[in-house]
Design an enzyme around this catalytic site. Sequence first.
Site, PDB file in Angstrom:
ATOM      1  N   ASP A 326       0.816  -1.223   0.000  1.00 61.32           N
ATOM      2  CA  ASP A 326       0.000   0.000   0.000  1.00 61.32           C
ATOM      3  C   ASP A 326       0.847   1.270   0.000  1.00 61.32           C
ATOM      4  OD1 ASP A 326      -2.224  -1.619   0.053  1.00 61.32           O
ATOM      5  OD2 ASP A 326      -2.461  -1.499   2.231  1.00 61.32           O
ATOM      6  N   LYS A 353      -6.246  -2.287  -6.833  1.00 59.70           N
ATOM      7  CA  LYS A 353      -6.567  -1.736  -5.503  1.00 59.70           C
ATOM      8  C   LYS A 353      -7.769  -0.793  -5.656  1.00 59.70           C
ATOM      9  CE  LYS A 353      -3.275  -3.894  -3.327  1.00 59.70           C
ATOM     10  NZ  LYS A 353      -3.617  -4.949  -2.375  1.00 59.70           N
TER      11      LYS A 353
HETATM   12  O1  LIG Z   1      -5.113  -8.168   4.621  1.00 56.40           O
HETATM   13  C1  LIG Z   1      -5.105  -6.931   4.712  1.00 56.40           C
HETATM   14  O2  LIG Z   1      -5.474  -6.325   5.741  1.00 56.40           O
HETATM   15  C2  LIG Z   1      -4.657  -6.164   3.549  1.00 56.40           C
HETATM   16  C3  LIG Z   1      -3.992  -6.799   2.520  1.00 56.40           C
HETATM   17  C4  LIG Z   1      -3.505  -6.116   1.312  1.00 56.40           C
HETATM   18  O3  LIG Z   1      -4.325  -6.472   0.224  1.00 56.40           O
HETATM   19  P1  LIG Z   1      -4.094  -7.795  -0.659  1.00 56.40           P
HETATM   20  O4  LIG Z   1      -4.353  -8.974   0.164  1.00 56.40           O
HETATM   21  O5  LIG Z   1      -5.095  -7.685  -1.782  1.00 56.40           O
HETATM   22  O6  LIG Z   1      -2.680  -7.692  -1.153  1.00 56.40           O
HETATM   23  C5  LIG Z   1      -3.506  -4.603   1.464  1.00 56.40           C
HETATM   24  O7  LIG Z   1      -3.382  -3.997   0.198  1.00 56.40           O
HETATM   25  C6  LIG Z   1      -4.744  -4.100   2.162  1.00 56.40           C
HETATM   26  O8  LIG Z   1      -4.697  -2.710   2.338  1.00 56.40           O
HETATM   27  C7  LIG Z   1      -4.889  -4.713   3.522  1.00 56.40           C
HETATM   28  C1  LIG Z   2      -5.738  -1.609  -0.554  1.00 55.59           C
HETATM   29  C2  LIG Z   2      -6.194  -1.049   0.566  1.00 55.59           C
HETATM   30  O1  LIG Z   2      -7.276  -1.462   1.281  1.00 55.59           O
HETATM   31  P1  LIG Z   2      -8.430  -2.499   0.951  1.00 55.59           P
HETATM   32  O2  LIG Z   2      -7.896  -3.569   0.043  1.00 55.59           O
HETATM   33  O3  LIG Z   2      -8.876  -3.010   2.268  1.00 55.59           O
HETATM   34  O4  LIG Z   2      -9.554  -1.723   0.282  1.00 55.59           O
HETATM   35  C3  LIG Z   2      -5.474   0.079   1.198  1.00 55.59           C
HETATM   36  O5  LIG Z   2      -5.855   0.456   2.309  1.00 55.59           O
HETATM   37  O6  LIG Z   2      -4.528   0.655   0.612  1.00 55.59           O
END
Ligand SMILES: O=C(O)C1=C[C@@H](OP(=O)(O)O)[C@@H](O)[C@H](O)C1
Ligand SMILES: C=C(OP(=O)(O)O)C(=O)O
Length: 443
Positions: A326, A353
Amino acid sequence: MSHSAEPMPMTARRSGPLSGTANVPGDKSISHRALILGALSVGETHITGLLEGQDVLDTAKAMQAFGATVERLGTGEWKVNGVGVGGFAEPEGVIDCGNSGTGVRLIMGAMATTPISATFTGDASLSRRPMGRVTDPLELFGAEITAREGKRLPVTIRGAADPVPVRYKTPVASAQIKSAVLLAGLNAPGETVVIESEPTRDHTERMLAGFGATITTEVTEEGRVITLTGRPELKPQPVAVPRDPSSAAFPVAAALIVPGSEIRVPGVSRNPTRDGLYVTLLEMGADITFENPREEGGEPVADLLVRHSALTGVTVPAERAASMIDEFPILSVVACFAQGATVMQGIHELRVKESDRIDAMAVGLRANGAVVDDTPDTMTVHGQGGLPGGASCATHLDHRIAMSFLVAGLASDQAIAVDDGSPIATSFPDFLPLMQGLGAVLD
Ligand SMILES: O=C(O)C1=C[C@@H](OP(=O)(O)O)[C@@H](O)[C@H](O)C1
Ligand SMILES: C=C(OP(=O)(O)O)C(=O)O
């Protein structure tokens, strides 16, 4: 809650030295998980430091809809009275997860092995994001799932009445996929196994162990093999949520690029599965000191002391991507203020994302005078030790894009505007007053 707020244009202007203490909010990933595991425990879970951003509030509401009692006691202080593993009730209405990929994917996992039905929706951003990555493995447990074309929201899940445990190798590095499978595995008999070739954030594993589940992680040639024994009785735990390293990244980056700055950011999680940005910044020459390292709520934390720094571009290897997934938008801003190229490799996941983050940053930074190349899987910023600025950027319902451009505007020659800062409330509701308190010229 779907994103319905009016667009909120914001502008950041070149600022004097930033100083003071930035008390950033609680970790978003841990906050979601505390509410969900609290709801799956028998008895009362007490949470402090919970992030009260919209993403997490939507998860709190969802846990109530599935039958848990969720109550706010004070700022960041919440209690959850759970219904136990397999105890979710069928919700009366649709579960609206707003902007949150973590919320919707983890909750789908948590209910998929209980014989109830639920329909999930989200805002325009979440409705564009892929859900097949989670619904495919959930079908292996025996859940019946229908989705809109392309496996997008709305998704309806009829949970498996007679779930079977699953052994699943995640096709992309994703803590959300891993967590959805593990949460589904809670109510399947026997052992559910997730194999990930790249390590991703491990908050689910840590918290499941803390709540009394039997869960092991083995590092093998295939990658990390995580084994969960199904049908545990989860025992409520006090959860002290550490401050979010992904939110801390914004004031940290601002202090690094605004000349003369020196700020402190206390109590930030230093979980190694979240630490990639900080490793990268140190390689670039950032003056960051990690003071008073300690353990809080089962996570390593430290107090950060950050000073303005002369930075040099670096190559960020693909194997580091998951630990800073992120943070690439804000790294691309910092890279503009470094000398030389910063090459970010293995970052295709940024395209799915809240927005296509490679495209959003490349377009907005170029409009502000940066030289940026991008490919499907990489982004390269040719740092010139500064940024002309002067343009307005589209945020595409993406909090991290909004905050990244606003931080850029604090050190660029001309102001930088964003068309809509309202998504910032999903993860960092106090961003504006916190940054203004450090001396940022931002409105
Ligand atoms: O498991 C989590 O809390 C998260 C995993 C990540 O996503 P991905 O699992 O799609 O990589 C991240 O980008 C997101 O903000 C939070
Ligand atoms: C990718 C993000 O969150 P989520 O996947 O939970 O929407 C983020 O917080 O940058």
